[in-house]
Design a protein around this motif. Sequence first.
Motif, short mmCIF file in Angstrom:
data_model
loop_
_atom_site.label_atom_id
_atom_site.label_comp_id
_atom_site.label_asym_id
_atom_site.label_seq_id
_atom_site.Cartn_x
_atom_site.Cartn_y
_atom_site.Cartn_z
N ALA A 1 0.84 -1.20 0.00
CA ALA A 1 0.00 0.00 0.00
C ALA A 1 0.87 1.25 0.00
O ALA A 1 0.57 2.23 -0.70
CB ALA A 1 -0.94 0.00 1.21
N LEU A 2 1.95 1.22 0.76
CA LEU A 2 2.88 2.35 0.78
C LEU A 2 3.52 2.54 -0.59
O LEU A 2 3.64 3.67 -1.08
CB LEU A 2 3.95 2.15 1.85
CG LEU A 2 4.99 3.25 2.00
CD1 LEU A 2 4.31 4.56 2.39
CD2 LEU A 2 6.03 2.86 3.02
N GLY A 3 3.90 1.44 -1.23
CA GLY A 3 4.48 1.52 -2.58
C GLY A 3 3.51 2.11 -3.58
O GLY A 3 3.88 2.97 -4.39
N VAL A 4 2.26 1.67 -3.52
CA VAL A 4 1.23 2.21 -4.42
C VAL A 4 1.06 3.71 -4.16
O VAL A 4 0.97 4.52 -5.09
CB VAL A 4 -0.12 1.46 -4.25
CG1 VAL A 4 -1.24 2.19 -4.95
CG2 VAL A 4 0.01 0.05 -4.76
N GLY A 5 1.02 4.09 -2.88
CA GLY A 5 0.87 5.50 -2.53
C GLY A 5 2.01 6.36 -3.04
O GLY A 5 1.80 7.44 -3.60
N VAL A 6 3.23 5.88 -2.89
CA VAL A 6 4.40 6.63 -3.36
C VAL A 6 4.39 6.75 -4.88
O VAL A 6 4.65 7.83 -5.44
CB VAL A 6 5.71 5.97 -2.86
CG1 VAL A 6 6.92 6.56 -3.55
CG2 VAL A 6 5.83 6.13 -1.35
N VAL A 7 4.07 5.66 -5.57
CA VAL A 7 4.02 5.69 -7.04
C VAL A 7 2.95 6.68 -7.51
O VAL A 7 3.20 7.50 -8.41
CB VAL A 7 3.78 4.28 -7.63
CG1 VAL A 7 3.42 4.35 -9.09
CG2 VAL A 7 5.00 3.41 -7.41
N LEU A 8 1.76 6.62 -6.91
CA LEU A 8 0.70 7.55 -7.29
C LEU A 8 1.08 8.99 -7.01
O LEU A 8 0.81 9.89 -7.82
CB LEU A 8 -0.61 7.21 -6.56
CG LEU A 8 -1.32 5.94 -7.03
CD1 LEU A 8 -2.51 5.64 -6.14
CD2 LEU A 8 -1.76 6.08 -8.48
N LEU A 9 1.73 9.22 -5.88
CA LEU A 9 2.17 10.57 -5.54
C LEU A 9 3.17 11.10 -6.57
O LEU A 9 3.06 12.24 -7.02
CB LEU A 9 2.80 10.58 -4.14
CG LEU A 9 3.13 11.91 -3.52
CD1 LEU A 9 1.86 12.73 -3.32
CD2 LEU A 9 3.83 11.71 -2.19
N LEU A 10 4.11 10.25 -6.97
CA LEU A 10 5.09 10.66 -7.98
C LEU A 10 4.45 10.89 -9.35
O LEU A 10 4.77 11.86 -10.04
CB LEU A 10 6.21 9.62 -8.08
CG LEU A 10 7.13 9.53 -6.87
CD1 LEU A 10 8.08 8.34 -7.01
CD2 LEU A 10 7.91 10.82 -6.67
#
Length: 115
Positions: free
Chosen positions: A45-54
Amino acid sequence: EKPKASMSVCNLTANIANSIVGFAVLTLPTGMERLSDNGMATSEALGVGVVLLLVFGTLNAWTFTLIAEACERTGTCSYTAAWQKTLGPRTAWLVSSSTLLISFNNAVICQSIIG
């Protein structure tokens, strides 16, 4: 002669950052929590959040750059003025209307997240 901007670059940057950060502070953690609650591992979930943020940060930066370039080429200081100069004043109301609609949608999204 080029018209003077009514806001300094520092103030404009602070306002844009405030809008983006304010919205992200509410939505990104909630979205990541819901992903975790639905069975996704916290690290995923953290990885998805970081990718979406970028991704969305990059899209916003590119959009702001295009608007700044349009203003530079037309010798104007606002998106609406650049629109009027390139596409004509008849459709300039679309800029304000779309901004209002996006702001309203963001308010509804924030309200639904807050509860």
